[in-house]
Scaffold this motif. Structure first.
Motif, PDB file in Angstrom:
ATOM      1  N   LEU A 192       0.831  -1.204   0.000  1.00 42.80           N
ATOM      2  CA  LEU A 192       0.000   0.000   0.000  1.00 42.80           C
ATOM      3  C   LEU A 192       0.868   1.258   0.000  1.00 42.80           C
ATOM      4  CD1 LEU A 192      -2.865  -0.985   2.484  1.00 42.80           C
ATOM      5  CD2 LEU A 192      -2.871  -1.052  -0.025  1.00 42.80           C
ATOM      6  N   MET A 193       1.988   1.202   0.708  1.00 45.59           N
ATOM      7  CA  MET A 193       2.908   2.354   0.691  1.00 45.59           C
ATOM      8  C   MET A 193       3.507   2.543  -0.699  1.00 45.59           C
ATOM      9  SD  MET A 193       4.865   2.019   4.379  1.00 45.59           S
ATOM     10  CE  MET A 193       5.937   3.399   3.980  1.00 45.59           C
ATOM     11  N   GLU A 194       3.825   1.455  -1.402  1.00 45.08           N
ATOM     12  CA  GLU A 194       4.331   1.565  -2.776  1.00 45.08           C
ATOM     13  C   GLU A 194       3.288   2.192  -3.693  1.00 45.08           C
ATOM     14  OE1 GLU A 194       5.545  -2.277  -4.058  1.00 45.08           O
ATOM     15  OE2 GLU A 194       7.270  -2.396  -2.702  1.00 45.08           O
ATOM     16  N   ALA A 195       2.016   1.788  -3.484  1.00 53.32           N
ATOM     17  CA  ALA A 195       0.941   2.351  -4.316  1.00 53.32           C
ATOM     18  C   ALA A 195       0.790   3.851  -4.050  1.00 53.32           C
ATOM     19  CB  ALA A 195      -0.359   1.617  -4.031  1.00 53.32           C
ATOM     20  N   LYS A 196       0.842   4.244  -2.788  1.00 54.44           N
ATOM     21  CA  LYS A 196       0.713   5.658  -2.460  1.00 54.44           C
ATOM     22  C   LYS A 196       1.891   6.468  -2.999  1.00 54.44           C
ATOM     23  CE  LYS A 196      -2.132   5.125   1.674  1.00 54.44           C
ATOM     24  NZ  LYS A 196      -2.242   5.327   3.138  1.00 54.44           N
ATOM     25  N   LYS A 197       3.066   5.882  -2.955  1.00 49.66           N
ATOM     26  CA  LYS A 197       4.242   6.578  -3.475  1.00 49.66           C
ATOM     27  C   LYS A 197       4.125   6.791  -4.982  1.00 49.66           C
ATOM     28  CE  LYS A 197       9.296   6.351  -3.538  1.00 49.66           C
ATOM     29  NZ  LYS A 197      10.497   5.552  -3.141  1.00 49.66           N
ATOM     30  N   ALA A 198       3.659   5.739  -5.681  1.00 54.05           N
ATOM     31  CA  ALA A 198       3.469   5.872  -7.131  1.00 54.05           C
ATOM     32  C   ALA A 198       2.405   6.925  -7.426  1.00 54.05           C
ATOM     33  CB  ALA A 198       3.075   4.524  -7.720  1.00 54.05           C
ATOM     34  N   GLN A 199       1.345   6.962  -6.647  1.00 56.86           N
ATOM     35  CA  GLN A 199       0.278   7.957  -6.823  1.00 56.86           C
ATOM     36  C   GLN A 199       0.811   9.361  -6.580  1.00 56.86           C
ATOM     37  OE1 GLN A 199      -2.820   7.381  -7.793  1.00 56.86           O
ATOM     38  NE2 GLN A 199      -3.602   9.467  -7.535  1.00 56.86           N
ATOM     39  N   GLN A 200       1.641   9.520  -5.560  1.00 50.94           N
ATOM     40  CA  GLN A 200       2.215  10.833  -5.267  1.00 50.94           C
ATOM     41  C   GLN A 200       3.143  11.305  -6.385  1.00 50.94           C
ATOM     42  OE1 GLN A 200       4.087  10.265  -1.478  1.00 50.94           O
ATOM     43  NE2 GLN A 200       2.138  10.340  -0.313  1.00 50.94           N
ATOM     44  N   ASN A 201       3.928  10.387  -6.934  1.00 52.20           N
ATOM     45  CA  ASN A 201       4.823  10.748  -8.046  1.00 52.20           C
ATOM     46  C   ASN A 201       4.024  11.216  -9.269  1.00 52.20           C
ATOM     47  OD1 ASN A 201       7.092  10.133  -6.537  1.00 52.20           O
ATOM     48  ND2 ASN A 201       7.219   8.014  -7.334  1.00 52.20           N
ATOM     49  N   LEU A 202       2.936  10.506  -9.554  1.00 51.06           N
ATOM     50  CA  LEU A 202       2.106  10.880 -10.696  1.00 51.06           C
ATOM     51  C   LEU A 202       1.438  12.233 -10.453  1.00 51.06           C
ATOM     52  CD1 LEU A 202       1.001  10.013 -13.462  1.00 51.06           C
ATOM     53  CD2 LEU A 202      -0.921   8.940 -12.277  1.00 51.06           C
ATOM     54  N   GLU A 203       0.988  12.474  -9.234  1.00 49.64           N
ATOM     55  CA  GLU A 203       0.359  13.751  -8.915  1.00 49.64           C
ATOM     56  C   GLU A 203       1.372  14.884  -9.007  1.00 49.64           C
ATOM     57  OE1 GLU A 203      -1.297  13.215  -5.072  1.00 49.64           O
ATOM     58  OE2 GLU A 203      -3.062  12.083  -5.776  1.00 49.64           O
ATOM     59  N   SER A 204       2.610  14.623  -8.589  1.00 46.45           N
ATOM     60  CA  SER A 204       3.655  15.643  -8.692  1.00 46.45           C
ATOM     61  C   SER A 204       3.937  15.994 -10.143  1.00 46.45           C
ATOM     62  CB  SER A 204       4.926  15.141  -8.005  1.00 46.45           C
ATOM     63  OG  SER A 204       5.984  16.056  -8.163  1.00 46.45           O
ATOM     64  N   THR A 205       3.992  14.999 -10.990  1.00 43.71           N
ATOM     65  CA  THR A 205       4.219  15.249 -12.421  1.00 43.71           C
ATOM     66  C   THR A 205       3.055  16.024 -13.033  1.00 43.71           C
ATOM     67  OG1 THR A 205       5.492  13.193 -12.563  1.00 43.71           O
ATOM     68  CG2 THR A 205       4.726  14.134 -14.635  1.00 43.71           C
ATOM     69  N   TYR A 206       1.855  15.720 -12.590  1.00 39.40           N
ATOM     70  CA  TYR A 206       0.689  16.415 -13.112  1.00 39.40           C
ATOM     71  C   TYR A 206       0.709  17.884 -12.695  1.00 39.40           C
ATOM     72  CZ  TYR A 206      -4.128  17.687 -14.058  1.00 39.40           C
ATOM     73  OH  TYR A 206      -5.259  18.320 -14.524  1.00 39.40           O
ATOM     74  N   LYS A 207       1.146  18.164 -11.498  1.00 38.18           N
ATOM     75  CA  LYS A 207       1.250  19.550 -11.040  1.00 38.18           C
ATOM     76  C   LYS A 207       2.251  20.320 -11.895  1.00 38.18           C
ATOM     77  CE  LYS A 207      -0.051  18.762  -6.212  1.00 38.18           C
ATOM     78  NZ  LYS A 207       0.418  18.803  -4.803  1.00 38.18           N
ATOM     79  N   GLN A 208       3.366  19.687 -12.238  1.00 36.45           N
ATOM     80  CA  GLN A 208       4.350  20.328 -13.104  1.00 36.45           C
ATOM     81  C   GLN A 208       3.749  20.603 -14.489  1.00 36.45           C
ATOM     82  OE1 GLN A 208       7.825  17.853 -13.165  1.00 36.45           O
ATOM     83  NE2 GLN A 208       8.248  18.127 -10.965  1.00 36.45           N
ATOM     84  N   LEU A 209       2.968  19.636 -14.979  1.00 39.81           N
ATOM     85  CA  LEU A 209       2.321  19.814 -16.286  1.00 39.81           C
ATOM     86  C   LEU A 209       1.324  20.976 -16.236  1.00 39.81           C
ATOM     87  CD1 LEU A 209       1.513  18.904 -19.169  1.00 39.81           C
ATOM     88  CD2 LEU A 209      -0.090  17.293 -18.092  1.00 39.81           C
ATOM     89  N   ASP A 210       0.542  21.031 -15.192  1.00 37.40           N
ATOM     90  CA  ASP A 210      -0.455  22.092 -15.070  1.00 37.40           C
ATOM     91  C   ASP A 210       0.221  23.460 -14.957  1.00 37.40           C
ATOM     92  OD1 ASP A 210      -3.305  22.823 -14.676  1.00 37.40           O
ATOM     93  OD2 ASP A 210      -2.575  23.462 -12.703  1.00 37.40           O
ATOM     94  N   SER A 211       1.333  23.502 -14.232  1.00 36.97           N
ATOM     95  CA  SER A 211       2.067  24.758 -14.082  1.00 36.97           C
ATOM     96  C   SER A 211       2.625  25.235 -15.410  1.00 36.97           C
ATOM     97  CB  SER A 211       3.192  24.561 -13.059  1.00 36.97           C
ATOM     98  OG  SER A 211       3.964  25.731 -12.953  1.00 36.97           O
ATOM     99  N   SER A 212       3.221  24.334 -16.167  1.00 38.14           N
ATOM    100  CA  SER A 212       3.773  24.710 -17.486  1.00 38.14           C
ATOM    101  C   SER A 212       2.670  25.117 -18.448  1.00 38.14           C
ATOM    102  CB  SER A 212       4.609  23.564 -18.061  1.00 38.14           C
ATOM    103  OG  SER A 212       3.791  22.428 -18.297  1.00 38.14           O
ATOM    104  N   LYS A 213       1.541  24.476 -18.339  1.00 41.13           N
ATOM    105  CA  LYS A 213       0.406  24.817 -19.218  1.00 41.13           C
ATOM    106  C   LYS A 213      -0.096  26.230 -18.920  1.00 41.13           C
ATOM    107  CE  LYS A 213      -4.320  23.385 -20.209  1.00 41.13           C
ATOM    108  NZ  LYS A 213      -5.392  22.423 -19.897  1.00 41.13           N
TER     109      LYS A 213
END
Length: 531
Positions: A117-138
């Motif tokens: 479950l911790m691995e799943a949450k970590k993967a989710q956090q990484n994806l959310e971080s990348t999405y924030k970077q995408l939204d910022s650049s957009k």
């Protein structure tokens, strides 16, 4: 089918399902623990029940001890105690093989599930971080592009303005060009971030999360398999002891079949037979002719009425169903009926003889030890044995006195002959070992065999007469020398024909195949009488 493919979007469901599975294991462990407590309490109650009714705590001299029904009841209590032991074993195995094992396994599963479950949450956090970077650049690209458009429009307006100088026009165009360049860079950065996010999102949904979900699926299946094994063990634990429990129940059945009512009746007769004759008719006393108070001399030892029957208790009424008060116990067992008195006196004499033999053996051993010390002083001081030798001699004299006393009482009770007589050992003033027989005569034997007893002669000799038909047979459990007249020797395991039963004095008359007859101690053989 696997969870990673079919349940790729059901993270919450998978998390809830795996948690529920672990809770089921915990619930089963608690169930088995309570079953274990029930088994332990059941076993404890069975043991207490067996202890409560176990009559072994009572005196071994109780009359009922020799009854088959009594012995069978003791066997049942022993079997129930063994049965309780098997219930305890069930409880112990349930605790060890299910409760402890499953509890340990459950902790491992919880830790493993937590890791996934911790691995799943970590993967989710990484994806959310990348999405924030995408939204910022957009948003930056959107902002810079609007600024570039405004700059271009201002430059075009300035260029068409007749009042604007050439310098103003050139400046506006440079500003518009710079804004367009910045907007283009933001566009390229947005495109790069979008490409990065799409790649990570694809990795998240098609690789990372399916792999984690499949691991959780494997964990859950292992949990289910382990739980199923626990279910099977719940049954097998009891099945494992069923053969022994069956033997306990068979033992109870055997105890019931071993009860022999005829033998019990014979035991009651043997234990309680008084030996008295039934009272004779009460004579008619004719007061008109004078009272005839003289008793007949023709019947020796045969009582003429209740008063004669009771002997010492002539002052009391004798009735068959009268409740009798408990007699005062005397050392010579005179309070017992003749038959029972003879048996108890014979039993007491045998006990004294055994105790005397031990003292004789001890006396001989001390004499030999003293002789060794005198010859080899370095091994010990002969004087150190003086107190033991004196005490042993006193014990021998005391036991000889008791034996003589009980022999007299046995003779008064009508017992057959005397009891066992052992060669006794005393020490002279120099500490040397002297050997004396029971009558005080010196023996020529320097080292007598302590296991050999000199038996008194029987009063009744065997005469040449027609052989009596055997009434059964017996098997010798011990060697018997048969050195006295009237007795017959036998070896352990030898089978002899029984000619005459024990009359209560501890002796049985037997015959060999060659016609030799004699008496042997009843306690030395096992007897099987013909039915």
């Amino acid at each position: 089918m696997d969870w990673g493919t079919e349940l790729w979007d059901q993270y919450d469901i998978i998390e809830k399902h795996t948690q529920s599975g672990l809770e089921l294991v915990e619930k089963y462990v608690k169930f088995v623990k309570e079953r274990t407590e029930i088994e332990q309490n059941y076993a404890k109650q069975l043991r207490n029940l067996s202890k409560k009714y176990n009559l072994k705590r009572s005196s071994k001299d109780e009359p009922d001890c020799r009854l088959s029904s009594y012995q069978s009841f003791l066997d049942i209590l022993n079997e129930m105690n063994d049965y309780a032991g098997q219930r305890e074993l069930i409880a112990e195995n349930l605790m060890m093989n299910i409760c402890i094992d499953l509890t340990k396994y459950l902790q491992e599963l919880k830790q493993e599930r937590k890791t996934y479950l911790m691995e799943a949450k970590k993967a989710q956090q990484n994806l959310e971080s990348t999405y924030k970077q995408l939204d910022s650049s957009k948003k930056r690209f959107e902002r810079e592009w609007r600024e570039a458009e405004r700059a271009a429009q201002y430059a075009e307006k300035t260029d068409q303005d007749i009042n604007a100088t050439k310098a103003d026009v050139e400046k506006a165009k440079q500003q518009a060009h710079m804004r367009a360049h910045v907007a283009e860079e933001c566009k390229n950065d947005y495109a790069a971030q979008l490409q990065k996010y799409n790649k990570e999102q694809n990795q998240f949904y098609f690789n990372d999360m399916p792999l984690i979900f499949n691991k959780l699926q494997d964990l859950d299946e292992r949990r289910v398999r382990k739980l199923a094994q626990g279910y099977v063990l719940f049954s097998d634990t009891e099945k494992h002891v069923m053969p022994i429990i069956g033997k306990c129940l068979e033992g109870i059945t055997k105890a019931g079949t071993n009860v022999n009512e005829k033998n019990d009746s014979m035991v009651v007769i043997e234990q309680n037979k008084s030996g008295f004759e039934r009272p004779g008719d009460v004579e008619f006393e004719d007061y008109s002719q004078g009272i005839n108070r003289a008793s007949s001399d023709s019947s020796l030892g045969t009582p003429k009425g209740p008063m004669d029957l009771l002997g010492k208790n002539k002052g009391k009424n004798f009735w068959l169903f009268t409740k009798r008060s408990k007699p005062t116990v005397t050392e010579d067992f005179a309070h017992l009926p003749p038959e029972q008195r003879r048996k108890r006196l014979q039993q007491k004499l045998e006990e004294i003889c055994k105790e005397l033999q031990k003292e004789v053996d001890q006396s001989e051993a001390l004499g030999k030890m003293k002789d060794v010390y005198e010859k080899n002083p370095q091994m010990g001081d002969p004087a150190s044995l003086a107190s033991q030798i004196g005490q042993t001699s006193q014990n021998i004299e005391r036991l000889r006195g008791e034996m003589s006393k009980y022999e007299v009482w046995l003779a008064e009770a009508g017992g057959r002959g005397d009891t066992l007589r052992y060669k006794t050992h005393t020490f002279n003033n120099n500490g040397a070992l002297d050997v004396h027989s029971a009558d005080g005569a010196h023996s020529d034997e320097s080292t007598p065999d302590p296991s050999q007893a000199i038996y008194a002669e029987f009063d009744d000799d065997f005469e040449d007469e027609e052989l009596t038909a055997p009434i059964g047979n017996c098997t010798a459990m011990y060697n018997f020398p048969g050195s006295s007249e009237g007795t017959i020797s036998m070896q352990e395991g030898e089978v002899l024909a029984v000619v005459e039963e024990d009359k209560g004095d501890g002796w049985t008359r037997v015959r060999r195949d060659n016609g030799d007859e004699g008496y042997i101690p009843t306690s030395y053989v096992t007897i099987n009488l013909n039915k």
